[in-house]
Motif scaffolding. Structure first.
Motif, mmCIF file in Angstrom:
data_model
loop_
_atom_site.group_PDB
_atom_site.id
_atom_site.type_symbol
_atom_site.label_atom_id
_atom_site.label_comp_id
_atom_site.label_asym_id
_atom_site.label_seq_id
_atom_site.Cartn_x
_atom_site.Cartn_y
_atom_site.Cartn_z
ATOM 1 N N ARG A 137 48.780 -2.707 -2.513
ATOM 2 C CA ARG A 137 48.479 -3.807 -1.600
ATOM 3 C C ARG A 137 49.655 -4.089 -0.504
ATOM 4 N NH1 ARG A 137 44.562 -7.500 -2.927
ATOM 5 N NH2 ARG A 137 43.428 -6.907 -4.922
ATOM 6 N N GLN A 138 50.860 -3.533 -0.844
ATOM 7 C CA GLN A 138 51.808 -3.912 0.099
ATOM 8 C C GLN A 138 51.691 -3.149 1.418
ATOM 9 O OE1 GLN A 138 55.897 -1.989 -0.121
ATOM 10 N NE2 GLN A 138 56.383 -3.866 -1.000
ATOM 11 N N SER A 139 52.174 -3.758 2.678
ATOM 12 C CA SER A 139 51.895 -3.123 3.866
ATOM 13 C C SER A 139 52.953 -3.245 4.608
ATOM 14 C CB SER A 139 50.763 -4.016 4.627
ATOM 15 O OG SER A 139 49.423 -3.959 3.804
ATOM 16 N N VAL A 172 50.056 -2.147 11.823
ATOM 17 C CA VAL A 172 50.214 -2.798 10.426
ATOM 18 C C VAL A 172 49.204 -1.788 9.609
ATOM 19 C CG1 VAL A 172 49.803 -4.592 8.998
ATOM 20 C CG2 VAL A 172 50.361 -4.733 11.475
ATOM 21 N N VAL A 173 49.799 -1.172 8.717
ATOM 22 C CA VAL A 173 49.395 -0.305 7.893
ATOM 23 C C VAL A 173 49.557 -0.638 6.217
ATOM 24 C CG1 VAL A 173 48.942 1.711 9.535
ATOM 25 C CG2 VAL A 173 50.639 1.868 7.903
ATOM 26 N N ARG A 174 48.701 0.043 5.584
ATOM 27 C CA ARG A 174 49.219 -0.058 3.972
ATOM 28 C C ARG A 174 50.346 0.911 3.598
ATOM 29 N NH1 ARG A 174 45.896 -3.450 1.614
ATOM 30 N NH2 ARG A 174 43.888 -3.470 2.199
ATOM 31 N N GLN A 212 50.082 4.580 3.651
ATOM 32 C CA GLN A 212 49.475 5.121 5.160
ATOM 33 C C GLN A 212 50.668 5.364 5.897
ATOM 34 O OE1 GLN A 212 46.567 2.394 5.916
ATOM 35 N NE2 GLN A 212 45.019 4.272 6.143
ATOM 36 N N SER A 213 51.877 4.705 5.396
ATOM 37 C CA SER A 213 53.003 4.563 6.261
ATOM 38 C C SER A 213 53.670 6.223 6.644
ATOM 39 C CB SER A 213 54.256 3.952 5.602
ATOM 40 O OG SER A 213 54.826 4.183 4.569
ATOM 41 N N LEU A 214 53.458 7.113 5.684
ATOM 42 C CA LEU A 214 53.873 8.230 5.850
ATOM 43 C C LEU A 214 53.182 9.149 7.178
ATOM 44 C CD1 LEU A 214 55.644 10.638 4.988
ATOM 45 C CD2 LEU A 214 54.004 11.344 3.215
ATOM 46 N N ALA A 215 51.726 8.904 7.076
ATOM 47 C CA ALA A 215 50.955 9.350 8.146
ATOM 48 C C ALA A 215 51.478 8.917 9.411
ATOM 49 C CB ALA A 215 49.468 8.902 7.822
ATOM 50 N N VAL A 216 51.973 7.680 9.466
ATOM 51 C CA VAL A 216 52.073 7.079 10.838
ATOM 52 C C VAL A 216 53.434 7.476 11.095
ATOM 53 C CG1 VAL A 216 53.009 4.895 12.046
ATOM 54 C CG2 VAL A 216 51.323 4.814 10.476
ATOM 55 N N HIS A 217 54.550 7.879 10.328
ATOM 56 C CA HIS A 217 55.785 8.410 10.538
ATOM 57 C C HIS A 217 55.470 9.890 11.376
ATOM 58 C CE1 HIS A 217 59.073 5.924 9.517
ATOM 59 N NE2 HIS A 217 58.478 5.284 8.383
ATOM 60 N N ARG A 218 54.337 10.567 10.582
ATOM 61 C CA ARG A 218 54.244 11.804 10.922
ATOM 62 C C ARG A 218 53.693 11.945 12.431
ATOM 63 N NH1 ARG A 218 51.843 14.496 5.367
ATOM 64 N NH2 ARG A 218 53.851 14.720 4.402
ATOM 65 N N ILE A 219 52.842 11.135 12.705
ATOM 66 C CA ILE A 219 52.222 11.113 14.055
ATOM 67 C C ILE A 219 53.383 10.880 15.066
ATOM 68 C CG2 ILE A 219 50.712 9.441 15.439
ATOM 69 C CD1 ILE A 219 49.043 9.250 12.923
ATOM 70 N N ILE A 220 54.364 9.912 14.803
ATOM 71 C CA ILE A 220 55.320 9.550 15.709
ATOM 72 C C ILE A 220 56.067 10.560 15.877
ATOM 73 C CG2 ILE A 220 57.386 8.025 16.170
ATOM 74 C CD1 ILE A 220 55.725 5.731 14.622
ATOM 75 N N GLU A 254 40.371 -8.040 8.837
ATOM 76 C CA GLU A 254 39.634 -6.826 8.652
ATOM 77 C C GLU A 254 40.327 -5.673 8.298
ATOM 78 O OE1 GLU A 254 36.311 -3.978 11.116
ATOM 79 O OE2 GLU A 254 36.980 -5.737 12.172
ATOM 80 N N GLY A 255 39.798 -4.772 7.060
ATOM 81 C CA GLY A 255 40.851 -3.972 6.585
ATOM 82 C C GLY A 255 41.957 -4.097 5.725
ATOM 83 N N PHE A 256 42.236 -5.281 5.571
ATOM 84 C CA PHE A 256 43.070 -5.862 4.586
ATOM 85 C C PHE A 256 42.508 -7.023 3.721
ATOM 86 C CE2 PHE A 256 45.400 -4.058 8.162
ATOM 87 C CZ PHE A 256 46.215 -3.306 7.723
ATOM 88 N N GLN A 257 43.284 -7.832 3.167
ATOM 89 C CA GLN A 257 42.752 -9.139 2.324
ATOM 90 C C GLN A 257 42.101 -10.013 3.116
ATOM 91 O OE1 GLN A 257 46.740 -9.658 0.520
ATOM 92 N NE2 GLN A 257 45.743 -9.647 -1.361
ATOM 93 N N ALA A 258 41.285 -10.770 2.198
ATOM 94 C CA ALA A 258 40.644 -11.832 3.246
ATOM 95 C C ALA A 258 41.214 -12.882 3.222
ATOM 96 C CB ALA A 258 39.118 -12.225 2.298
ATOM 97 N N ILE A 259 41.192 -13.620 4.360
ATOM 98 C CA ILE A 259 41.861 -14.826 4.585
ATOM 99 C C ILE A 259 41.823 -15.890 3.551
ATOM 100 C CG2 ILE A 259 42.565 -16.874 6.198
ATOM 101 C CD1 ILE A 259 41.200 -14.952 8.539
ATOM 102 N N LYS A 260 42.899 -16.232 3.145
ATOM 103 C CA LYS A 260 42.817 -17.339 2.045
ATOM 104 C C LYS A 260 42.369 -18.511 2.340
ATOM 105 C CE LYS A 260 47.040 -15.368 -0.322
ATOM 106 N NZ LYS A 260 48.537 -15.756 -0.755
#
Length: 311
Positions: A224-226, A271-273, A276-284, A304-310
């Motif tokens: 869940r950490q982003s 903003v990613v989970r 997925q941070s490794l994938a972003v690092h590789r793209i950059i 959208e794509g993450f948690q619903a608004i509380k």
């Protein structure tokens, strides 16, 4: 060969080596410390253990057969990219587990009751339980960290995680509890163990599942950490397109002005989970190795794509 192609080849080799490493750790931990002690773990390994206890058939046989069917499920629900890596995991485990079962586990029949004689820590079942559980969770987590799976019910967990936004460790805990509850009945009514011995093994199984879940979530630092990226690059348009196409995440472009140069520039916010941070690092790195990047952990992401608004 371009830098981007070289980087992608390196990442593929890196991922495949981690898959092999994770599978080796898991196979060694399960056969050497868990299966050898007669402890029923969760997942496909637990199902295979129950079959072994009930019929005497080597656990590797049902393990590999069921894995083939679940691999097809992975192809349907998780896509061919996930499937390719999962096939590698399944293949490695299909090779290693029979060796581990043959050389690390001894099965004997005493007074009509099937017993397991461990090679490693034969007189220390509690210590074997702890070591085996932590190593099993670590092995599975290494494989999951590169977007793969060890097969078995891990595929079901990955599907739950993708569509229900559930923690990997929590999903495994739910599925495994259903499996280990069956171990008591199998040990008493089929394997012929006393209710006391079967209950002790049930307790061991419950502890094993919890330890695997905790070590798995600890390694992955919770699904869940982003994280939030602030990317400063003249090639922001290429990075934006790659993130949207390959990581399947949206981006935001901010107008900024260089404090020293006074020149206008663009800042790319992504903003990613955590996974997925490794994938972003590789793209950059592939597109602009000289980019200036700020990465920070965010406490919560809603929408959208993450948690619903509380509420």
């Amino acid at each position: 060969m371009t830098f981007a192609n070289t980087s992608r080849l390196y990442y593929k080799v890196h991922d495949y080596l981690l898959i092999v490493l994770g599978c080796c750790i898991y196979a060694f931990a399960w056969t050497g410390f868990i299966l050898s002690q007669g402890i029923t773990t969760g997942g496909l390994a637990g199902i295979s253990t129950l079959i072994k206890i009930a019929t005497g058939i080597p656990a590797a046989i049902p393990y590999n057969i069921i894995n083939v069917g679940l691999a097809v499920v992975a192809l349907i629900f998780l896509g061919w990219r996930f499937m390719v890596k999962t096939v590698i995991s399944v293949t490695v485990l299909a090779i290693i587990i029979p060796f581990g079962e043959q050389y690390l586990v001894m099965t004997e029949v005493v007074n009509g009751v099937k017993t397991f004689t461990p090679i490693l820590l034969p007189n220390e079942p509690a210590l074997a339980l702890v070591i085996g559980s932590i190593l099993s969770g670590l092995g599975i987590a290494i494989v999951f960290s590169v977007n793969s799976s060890t097969g078995g019910t891990d595929i079901i967990v990955a599907i739950l995680n993708k569509y229900k936004n559930m923690s990997l460790g929590r999903a495994i805990l739910i599925i495994d509890n259903l499996i280990i509850l069956c171990s008591y009945l199998v040990n008493v009514y089929i394997a012929g163990k006393t209710q006391s011995d079967a209950f002790n093994l049930l307790i061991y199984s419950a502890i094993e599942v919890i330890l695997v879940s905790v070590s798995l979530d600890w390694y992955l630092n919770s699904n869940r950490q982003s994280v939030q990226f602030l990317i400063f690059s003249l090639k922001y348009e290429e990075i934006k397109n790659a993130v949207q196409e390959r990581a399947k995440r949206g981006c935001t472009l901010l107008d900024a002005t260089g404090g020293y140069s006074g020149q206008p520039c663009k800042v790319l916010v992504v903003v990613v989970r955590k996974t997925q941070s490794l994938a972003v690092h590789r793209i950059i790195r592939e597109i602009d190795p000289k980019a200036f990047v700020s990465e920070s952990v965010v406490r919560g992401v809603y929408g959208e794509g993450f948690q619903a608004i509380k509420q």
